[in-house]
Motif scaffolding. Structure first.
Motif, PDB file in Angstrom:
ATOM      1  N   VAL A 155       0.847  -1.277   0.181  1.00 18.47           N
ATOM      2  CA  VAL A 155      -0.073  -0.273   0.035  1.00 18.47           C
ATOM      3  C   VAL A 155       1.151   1.138   0.134  1.00 18.47           C
ATOM      4  O   VAL A 155       2.096   1.120   0.852  1.00 18.47           O
ATOM      5  CB  VAL A 155      -1.085  -0.120   1.205  1.00 18.47           C
ATOM      6  CG1 VAL A 155      -2.100   1.271   1.360  1.00 18.47           C
ATOM      7  CG2 VAL A 155      -1.743  -1.418   1.146  1.00 18.47           C
ATOM      8  N   LEU A 156       0.650   2.161  -0.876  1.00 18.94           N
ATOM      9  CA  LEU A 156       1.784   3.246  -0.915  1.00 18.94           C
ATOM     10  C   LEU A 156       0.961   4.197  -0.886  1.00 18.94           C
ATOM     11  O   LEU A 156      -0.119   4.710  -0.642  1.00 18.94           O
ATOM     12  CB  LEU A 156       2.002   2.798  -2.289  1.00 18.94           C
ATOM     13  CG  LEU A 156       2.478   2.075  -3.302  1.00 18.94           C
ATOM     14  CD1 LEU A 156       3.033   2.266  -4.925  1.00 18.94           C
ATOM     15  CD2 LEU A 156       4.042   1.631  -2.675  1.00 18.94           C
ATOM     16  N   ASP A 157       1.674   5.138  -0.562  1.00 18.72           N
ATOM     17  CA  ASP A 157       1.069   6.420  -0.254  1.00 18.72           C
ATOM     18  C   ASP A 157       0.479   7.537  -1.522  1.00 18.72           C
ATOM     19  O   ASP A 157       0.077   9.238  -0.877  1.00 18.72           O
ATOM     20  CB  ASP A 157       2.204   7.587   1.378  1.00 18.72           C
ATOM     21  CG  ASP A 157       3.537   8.319   0.673  1.00 18.72           C
ATOM     22  OD1 ASP A 157       3.674   7.873  -0.582  1.00 18.72           O
ATOM     23  OD2 ASP A 157       3.966   8.820   0.478  1.00 18.72           O
ATOM     24  N   SER A 158       1.760   7.494  -2.072  1.00 20.66           N
ATOM     25  CA  SER A 158       0.732   8.721  -3.461  1.00 20.66           C
ATOM     26  C   SER A 158       1.023   7.261  -4.812  1.00 20.66           C
ATOM     27  O   SER A 158       2.566   6.562  -4.622  1.00 20.66           O
ATOM     28  CB  SER A 158       1.910   9.673  -3.845  1.00 20.66           C
ATOM     29  OG  SER A 158       3.191   8.764  -3.484  1.00 20.66           O
ATOM     30  N   TYR A 159       0.428   8.119  -5.555  1.00 26.68           N
ATOM     31  CA  TYR A 159       0.640   7.077  -7.281  1.00 26.68           C
ATOM     32  C   TYR A 159       1.341   6.926  -7.822  1.00 26.68           C
ATOM     33  O   TYR A 159       1.743   8.480  -8.232  1.00 26.68           O
ATOM     34  CB  TYR A 159      -0.718   6.848  -7.553  1.00 26.68           C
ATOM     35  CG  TYR A 159      -0.576   6.788  -9.080  1.00 26.68           C
ATOM     36  CD1 TYR A 159      -0.619   5.203  -9.237  1.00 26.68           C
ATOM     37  CD2 TYR A 159      -0.913   6.969 -10.298  1.00 26.68           C
ATOM     38  CE1 TYR A 159      -0.546   4.451 -10.314  1.00 26.68           C
ATOM     39  CE2 TYR A 159      -1.123   6.582 -11.633  1.00 26.68           C
ATOM     40  CZ  TYR A 159      -0.739   5.000 -11.942  1.00 26.68           C
ATOM     41  OH  TYR A 159      -0.646   4.300 -12.829  1.00 26.68           O
ATOM     42  N   LYS A 196      -6.289   1.827  -7.384  1.00 27.48           N
ATOM     43  CA  LYS A 196      -5.323   3.895  -6.800  1.00 27.48           C
ATOM     44  C   LYS A 196      -6.300   4.145  -5.795  1.00 27.48           C
ATOM     45  O   LYS A 196      -5.445   5.460  -5.326  1.00 27.48           O
ATOM     46  CB  LYS A 196      -6.562   4.140  -7.336  1.00 27.48           C
ATOM     47  CG  LYS A 196      -4.990   3.326  -9.168  1.00 27.48           C
ATOM     48  CD  LYS A 196      -5.218   4.614  -9.583  1.00 27.48           C
ATOM     49  CE  LYS A 196      -4.721   4.633 -11.592  1.00 27.48           C
ATOM     50  NZ  LYS A 196      -4.887   5.017 -12.756  1.00 27.48           N
ATOM     51  N   ASP A 197      -7.438   3.688  -4.953  1.00 28.69           N
ATOM     52  CA  ASP A 197      -7.267   4.570  -3.459  1.00 28.69           C
ATOM     53  C   ASP A 197      -7.751   4.393  -2.670  1.00 28.69           C
ATOM     54  O   ASP A 197      -9.471   3.196  -2.702  1.00 28.69           O
ATOM     55  CB  ASP A 197      -8.690   5.703  -3.538  1.00 28.69           C
ATOM     56  CG  ASP A 197      -8.846   6.593  -2.846  1.00 28.69           C
ATOM     57  OD1 ASP A 197      -7.828   6.575  -1.743  1.00 28.69           O
ATOM     58  OD2 ASP A 197     -10.029   6.941  -2.884  1.00 28.69           O
ATOM     59  N   PRO A 198      -6.898   3.177  -1.982  1.00 24.66           N
ATOM     60  CA  PRO A 198      -5.642   3.455  -1.691  1.00 24.66           C
ATOM     61  C   PRO A 198      -4.790   3.080  -2.402  1.00 24.66           C
ATOM     62  O   PRO A 198      -5.622   1.971  -3.872  1.00 24.66           O
ATOM     63  CB  PRO A 198      -5.631   3.182  -0.242  1.00 24.66           C
ATOM     64  CG  PRO A 198      -5.943   2.155   0.482  1.00 24.66           C
ATOM     65  CD  PRO A 198      -7.098   2.346  -1.286  1.00 24.66           C
ATOM     66  N   VAL A 199      -3.533   3.457  -3.123  1.00 28.10           N
ATOM     67  CA  VAL A 199      -2.516   3.007  -4.343  1.00 28.10           C
ATOM     68  C   VAL A 199      -2.406   1.731  -3.232  1.00 28.10           C
ATOM     69  O   VAL A 199      -1.888   1.245  -2.816  1.00 28.10           O
ATOM     70  CB  VAL A 199      -1.609   4.016  -4.285  1.00 28.10           C
ATOM     71  CG1 VAL A 199      -0.753   3.143  -6.207  1.00 28.10           C
ATOM     72  CG2 VAL A 199      -2.166   5.359  -4.692  1.00 28.10           C
ATOM     73  N   ARG A 200      -2.367   0.629  -4.383  1.00 25.75           N
ATOM     74  CA  ARG A 200      -2.406  -0.900  -4.070  1.00 25.75           C
ATOM     75  C   ARG A 200      -1.490  -1.434  -4.604  1.00 25.75           C
ATOM     76  O   ARG A 200      -2.137  -1.005  -6.134  1.00 25.75           O
ATOM     77  CB  ARG A 200      -3.681  -1.693  -4.037  1.00 25.75           C
ATOM     78  CG  ARG A 200      -3.410  -2.084  -2.122  1.00 25.75           C
ATOM     79  CD  ARG A 200      -4.720  -2.681  -2.424  1.00 25.75           C
ATOM     80  NE  ARG A 200      -5.706  -2.265  -1.003  1.00 25.75           N
ATOM     81  CZ  ARG A 200      -5.263  -2.398   0.201  1.00 25.75           C
ATOM     82  NH1 ARG A 200      -3.933  -3.559   0.597  1.00 25.75           N
ATOM     83  NH2 ARG A 200      -5.724  -2.528   1.299  1.00 25.75           N
ATOM     84  N   ALA A 201      -0.520  -2.673  -4.197  1.00 27.79           N
ATOM     85  CA  ALA A 201       0.309  -2.716  -5.951  1.00 27.79           C
ATOM     86  C   ALA A 201       0.612  -4.100  -5.733  1.00 27.79           C
ATOM     87  O   ALA A 201       1.268  -4.416  -4.538  1.00 27.79           O
ATOM     88  CB  ALA A 201       1.566  -1.731  -6.831  1.00 27.79           C
ATOM     89  N   LEU A 202       1.365  -4.804  -6.724  1.00 27.41           N
ATOM     90  CA  LEU A 202       1.716  -6.240  -6.334  1.00 27.41           C
ATOM     91  C   LEU A 202       3.317  -6.137  -7.376  1.00 27.41           C
ATOM     92  O   LEU A 202       3.576  -5.146  -8.463  1.00 27.41           O
ATOM     93  CB  LEU A 202       0.974  -7.767  -7.364  1.00 27.41           C
ATOM     94  CG  LEU A 202       0.142  -7.655  -6.697  1.00 27.41           C
ATOM     95  CD1 LEU A 202      -0.971  -8.387  -7.815  1.00 27.41           C
ATOM     96  CD2 LEU A 202      -0.037  -7.992  -5.361  1.00 27.41           C
ATOM     97  N   VAL A 203       4.282  -6.306  -6.380  1.00 23.19           N
ATOM     98  CA  VAL A 203       5.366  -6.590  -6.962  1.00 23.19           C
ATOM     99  C   VAL A 203       6.108  -7.673  -6.428  1.00 23.19           C
ATOM    100  O   VAL A 203       6.025  -8.678  -5.592  1.00 23.19           O
ATOM    101  CB  VAL A 203       6.597  -4.999  -5.395  1.00 23.19           C
ATOM    102  CG1 VAL A 203       7.505  -5.262  -7.347  1.00 23.19           C
ATOM    103  CG2 VAL A 203       5.500  -4.415  -5.729  1.00 23.19           C
TER     104      VAL A 203
END
Ligand code: URA
Length: 246
Positions: A139-143, A174-181
């Protein structure tokens, strides 16, 4: 022949620490092939001899393998004077077997952490040459934008003279910004540093998969279970390549 001192056999199987094992034996509570033995130094054949403690047969297993859902707030270490470690989540009889974590997750990271006493197994999974894949959800603080996907793919500079190996990035909300790495190495604070390099801070981090083994989502943070034979097999042939994140 797989021979072992009787007191070491009992210690390795998590029955008791060595001194307690000796005292169990001296008290006549341990039998080998149904004959009480009182000498802790005798050698037993781990494949053939039947060892019983208070009449209960103890099967011999040299190695143990666990999957832990590491909670936030505990450190990845075997012991610490002040802080709670991942091994503090395990009972004494498992810790006695000499288990340790395979690699490390930060104190504030949660998710899949393997625990074993098999050094070769751990070494194999951690070896940079093997490039075992690891999947994280962040989970990121920004995109950081679509261009971050390309930067991760090319291999991003993360400071300290180090450029990370190519990695895969996919946004899942995108809200919250969630990503898979998905990464193929395990440098200190690697995922956090990769996102920092594209201008975002990691607010939450969870490891979902290692090699082809997924975190068992039925495990609550702090819970663990033994790996299945199928999972062990997957990890022992873990490879580098995958086309998709999931
Ligand atoms: N990358 C990080 O930044 N932290 C972890 O705990 C694991 C991977």
């Amino acid at each position: 022949m797989p021979k072992l001192r009787l007191d070491k056999f009992l210690k390795d199987q998590g029955i008791a620490v060595r001194s307690e094992a000796k005292s169990l034996i001296k008290k006549g509570l341990v039998s080998v092939n149904d004959i009480i033995v009182k000498d802790p130094g005798i050698h037993v054949n781990t494949e053939e001899d039947i060892i019983k403690v208070r009449g209960v047969q103890i099967d011999y297993r040299q190695f143990v393998y666990y999957m832990l859902n590491k909670p936030k707030g505990v450190i990845t270490a075997t012991q610490d004077k002040k802080l709670k470690t991942v091994l503090d989540l395990f009972p004494e009889e498992i810790r006695r077997r000499g288990v340790f974590p395979v690699g490390r997750l930060d104190k504030d990271t949660e998710g899949l952490l393997l625990i074993t006493n098999d050094g070769a197994f751990a070494h194999n999974l951690l070896s940079p040459k093997k490039g075992v894949k690891k999947l994280y959800e962040a989970v990121l603080d920004s995109y950081p934008g679509e261009e971050a996907i390309k930067k991760f793919e090319e291999g991003i500079y993360i400071g300290d003279n180090y450029t990370a190996l190519p990695a895969k990035l996919e946004y899942i909300s995108k809200d919250p910004v969630r990503a898979l790495v998905e990464i193929y190495e395990g440098k200190f604070h690697q995922v956090k540093r990769m996102f920092k390099a594209v201008g975002a801070a990691v607010v939450e981090l969870k490891r979902l998969r290692m090699g082809d083994v997924w975190l068992d989502e039925s495990l609550k943070p702090g819970e663990f279970r033994e790996l299945t034979n199928e999972e062990l097999l997957k990890l022992s042939v873990s490879n580098h390549s995958s086309d998709k994140l999931i």
